[in-house]
Design an enzyme around this catalytic site. Structure first.
Site, short mmCIF file in Angstrom:
data_model
loop_
_atom_site.label_atom_id
_atom_site.label_comp_id
_atom_site.label_asym_id
_atom_site.label_seq_id
_atom_site.Cartn_x
_atom_site.Cartn_y
_atom_site.Cartn_z
N LYS A 200 -67.73 -11.19 -8.18
CA LYS A 200 -68.20 -10.51 -6.98
C LYS A 200 -66.96 -10.13 -6.16
CE LYS A 200 -69.67 -10.53 -2.53
NZ LYS A 200 -68.67 -9.78 -1.77
N GLU A 274 -61.45 -22.64 -3.51
CA GLU A 274 -60.05 -22.42 -3.12
C GLU A 274 -60.11 -21.82 -1.73
OE1 GLU A 274 -57.43 -23.23 -4.82
OE2 GLU A 274 -57.96 -23.24 -6.93
N CYS A 313 -53.23 -17.61 1.75
CA CYS A 313 -53.71 -18.98 2.00
C CYS A 313 -52.56 -19.98 1.94
CB CYS A 313 -54.78 -19.32 0.98
SG CYS A 313 -54.27 -18.87 -0.68
N GLU A 414 -55.96 -21.45 11.04
CA GLU A 414 -55.42 -20.46 10.11
C GLU A 414 -55.53 -19.07 10.76
OE1 GLU A 414 -57.67 -19.26 6.59
OE2 GLU A 414 -55.84 -19.49 5.41
P1 NAD Z 1 -64.37 -14.89 3.16
O1 NAD Z 1 -64.69 -16.33 3.06
O2 NAD Z 1 -64.83 -14.15 4.35
O3 NAD Z 1 -64.96 -14.09 1.90
C1 NAD Z 1 -64.62 -14.46 0.58
C2 NAD Z 1 -65.69 -13.92 -0.36
O4 NAD Z 1 -66.91 -14.61 -0.10
C3 NAD Z 1 -65.99 -12.43 -0.19
O5 NAD Z 1 -66.23 -11.85 -1.44
C4 NAD Z 1 -67.27 -12.45 0.63
O6 NAD Z 1 -68.05 -11.30 0.46
C5 NAD Z 1 -67.95 -13.67 0.06
N1 NAD Z 1 -68.99 -14.26 0.91
C6 NAD Z 1 -69.12 -14.17 2.25
N2 NAD Z 1 -70.22 -14.83 2.65
C7 NAD Z 1 -70.79 -15.36 1.54
C8 NAD Z 1 -71.94 -16.16 1.31
N3 NAD Z 1 -72.74 -16.52 2.29
N4 NAD Z 1 -72.20 -16.53 0.04
C9 NAD Z 1 -71.40 -16.17 -0.98
N5 NAD Z 1 -70.31 -15.40 -0.83
C10 NAD Z 1 -70.00 -15.01 0.43
O7 NAD Z 1 -62.78 -14.81 2.95
P2 NAD Z 1 -61.85 -13.52 3.06
O8 NAD Z 1 -61.78 -13.14 4.50
O9 NAD Z 1 -62.26 -12.50 2.06
O10 NAD Z 1 -60.44 -14.11 2.58
C11 NAD Z 1 -59.58 -14.78 3.42
C12 NAD Z 1 -59.73 -16.27 3.29
O11 NAD Z 1 -59.59 -16.64 1.91
C13 NAD Z 1 -58.66 -17.04 4.02
O12 NAD Z 1 -59.23 -18.14 4.68
C14 NAD Z 1 -57.73 -17.50 2.91
O13 NAD Z 1 -56.99 -18.65 3.24
C15 NAD Z 1 -58.68 -17.72 1.81
N6 NAD Z 1 -57.98 -17.65 0.52
C16 NAD Z 1 -57.77 -18.80 -0.18
C17 NAD Z 1 -57.06 -18.76 -1.38
C18 NAD Z 1 -56.78 -20.01 -2.17
O14 NAD Z 1 -56.36 -19.88 -3.32
N7 NAD Z 1 -56.98 -21.20 -1.64
C19 NAD Z 1 -56.58 -17.55 -1.86
C20 NAD Z 1 -56.83 -16.40 -1.13
C21 NAD Z 1 -57.53 -16.46 0.06
#
Ligand code: NAD
Length: 513
Positions: A200, A274, A313, A414
């Site tokens: 997704k 993650e 992240c 963050e």
């Molecule tokens: P987000 O949590 O807003 O979204 C991530 C994904 O989850 C998107 O595809 C989104 O559409 C989906 N999503 C949103 N609501 C959902 C739900 N209710 N059920 C299932 N899926 C849902 O994160 P973002 O803004 O896209 O990315 C930034 C965040 O990701 C930051 O907090 C960053 O630290 C984290 N991140 C972590 C890593 C890691 O490896 N630990 C890597 C990259 C980013």
């Protein structure tokens, strides 16, 4: 933003139209990949994908996927699973290695599209990320035979062995900040183990993943890899709650990740998370001698992920510098960070591209304002000062705040933007306590020539990944994942992939000997 379908939208098994990264060409529709077919959403709705570096430029439209689309993608993955799972590993390996070669041949297309789709600068981030994707397919293709079990020495009349069996259908949920690299952590590992997959994409950056799907689709049976687009709380949640999904591999924010974990737990689906981070950089005085200070400052700049607009992240966004070298080190670091060229992600000269969208941009500005309003803060660099009349996107300069308290919001939350906060320290136990005073525990960086002190610090830091005297990205094959609220599970390594994408079956046989 959603709109109704045009004459060009519709189901097609052929490759979708190419995307012009500058947005000069007519806006193409990029359908989803389900069961080997390129399809629109059953709802008929489409969403514009806007380039963060060129505000107003619509790169493409993608389907606004729904629960019904999630269901048919899971069904396609379920149908493809038995045949894919029972292949000899070398056949899955062959497919993954062919994909790696095909990705390598298109690596520049992937890099340019990453720059257009995410705002990450081509030279500093997008191209390395596209290369990492190639290497991840090659790595997991190479180790495909390592998803293997054990034999217990239980006597000659007994054969007691384990099989590492695939879980079934894996849902991989991706963030927007480095979609190709995150997809690269999940896709080849899950496929090598014999699972089938529904990826997704993130709403803000789906296009590189659709190109990845296009390349993979040439080498995989229909339904082995499906890619869906749409909103998280609609199609993302539908995947998390779908009874046909055996594992949810989620990368994103801690807030959303907690909800995903809760929903997956309700039906005891496997889950790995993650999540976010607020990682410490700890600089010892001996890393700041006249010979080393320049190298250490460059390393901290890299660890802070300034060239990814801090949208990482693993950004080392809390900088703890020993009081003896605090001013000298910050002066050197500020000089280097100030020299970064912020600009068009597609321009080779750019060091730092654009923030992903207005919401994220506003959030970063609010954090900067909050930090600047605290008593005795020293603003060494102010991202709010950045102006670029020739750019129309979510551009911001880097910010460095000194004299920050470890309990301030800018030091605890963050920001996911180019904002570094600096805190002085004098005692090793104290700085380790400050570093650990965080709900997060993803990465950490220690800078010292005294390896005893450095390794003692590394051992005592509550983070899933600590680097000493370097600040680069993950090395393929290493363990990667978070402590505390930064997540559960490990990806990037064969050991992590075995844990993440297989389950163990024990078989005990009585032999007639
Ligand atoms: P987000 O949590 O807003 O979204 C991530 C994904 O989850 C998107 O595809 C989104 O559409 C989906 N999503 C949103 N609501 C959902 C739900 N209710 N059920 C299932 N899926 C849902 O994160 P973002 O803004 O896209 O990315 C930034 C965040 O990701 C930051 O907090 C960053 O630290 C984290 N991140 C972590 C890593 C890691 O490896 N630990 C890597 C990259 C980013």
């Amino acid at each position: 933003m959603t709109s109704t379908p045009t004459a060009t939208s519709g189901s097609t098994a052929s490759s979708p139209a190419a995307i012009d990264p500058t947005g000069a060409a007519p806006v193409p529709d990029r359908p989803m990949l389900i069961g080997g077919e390129w399809v629109p959403s059953l709802s008929g709705e489409w969403a514009d994908v806007v380039s963060p570096g060129r505000r107003g430029v619509v790169l493409a439209r993608v389907p606004e996927g729904t629960e019904a689309d999630a269901d048919r993608a899971v069904q396609a993955a379920q149908a493809a699973f038995p045949a894919w799972a029972k292949l000899h590993f070398s056949q899955r390996q062959k497919a993954l290695l062919k994909i790696a070669d095909a990705l390598e041949a298109r690596v520049e297309d992937l890099a340019v599209l990453t720059a257009a789709d995410t705002g990450n600068a081509l030279r500093t981030q997008a191209r390395p990320e596209a290369n990492t994707l190639v290497n991840l397919f090659r790595y997991f293709g190479g180790v495909a035979g390592e998803f293997k079990g054990t034999v217990l020495p239980a006597g000659d009349d007994q054969l007691q062995y384990t099989r590492r069996e695939p879980l079934g259908v894996v849902a991989g949920i991706l963030p927007w900040n480095s979609p190709l690299m995150i997809a690269g952590m999940k896709t080849p590992a899950a496929l090598a183990a014999g699972n089938t997959l529904v990826l997704k994409t993130a709403e803000d950056a789906p296009l590189t993943i659709l190109l990845l799907a296009e390349i993979c689709n040439e080498f995989l049976p229909p339904g082995v890899l499906n890619v869906v687009t749409g909103r998280g709380h609609v199609i993302g949640e539908a995947l998390v709650t779908h009874p046909g999904v055996h594992k949810v591999s989620f990368t994103g924010s801690t807030r959303v990740g907690i909800g995903v974990g809760e929903k997956a737990a309700k039906r005891l689906a496997h889950v790995s998370l993650e999540l976010g981070g607020k990682s410490p950089n700890i600089v010892f005085p001996d890393a700041c001698t006249s010979e080393l200070i320049d190298e250490t400052a460059t390393g901290v700049l890299t660890a802070m992920r300034f060239t990814r607009q801090g949208q990482s992240c693993t950004a080392g966004s809390r900088l703890f510098v020993h009081a003896d070298v605090y001013d000298a080190f910050l002066e050197k670091l500020t000089e280097k960070v100030r020299a970064l060229k912020v600009g068009d992600p597609l321009d080779e000269a750019t060091d730092m591209g654009s923030i992903i969208n207005q919401k994220q941009y506003d959030q970063v500005v609010n954090y900067i304002k909050d930090g600047k309003s605290q008593p005795n803060v020293r603003v060494l660099l102010d991202g709010e000062d950045f102006t670029a009349d020739d750019l129309d996107g979510f551009y911001q300069g880097p910010t460095i705040l000194a004299g920050v308290g470890n309990d301030w919001r800018v030091a605890q939350e963050e920001i996911f933007g180019p904002v570094l906060v600096a805190i002085p320290w004098t005692d090793r136990d104290d700085v380790i306590a400050m570093a650990n005073d965080s709900t997060y525990g993803l990465a950490a960086y220690v800078w010292s020539q005294d390896l005893t002190a450095a390794l003692d610090t590394a051992n005592r830091i509550e983070s899933g990944w600590v680097q000493v005297n370097q600040g680069g990205g993950q090395v393929i094959g290493q363990a990667y994942g978070g402590y505390k609220m930064s997540g559960i599970g490990r990806e990037f390594s064969i050991e992590g992939a075995i844990e993440a994408f297989t389950q163990t079956k024990q078989i005990n046989v009585k032999l007639n000997v």
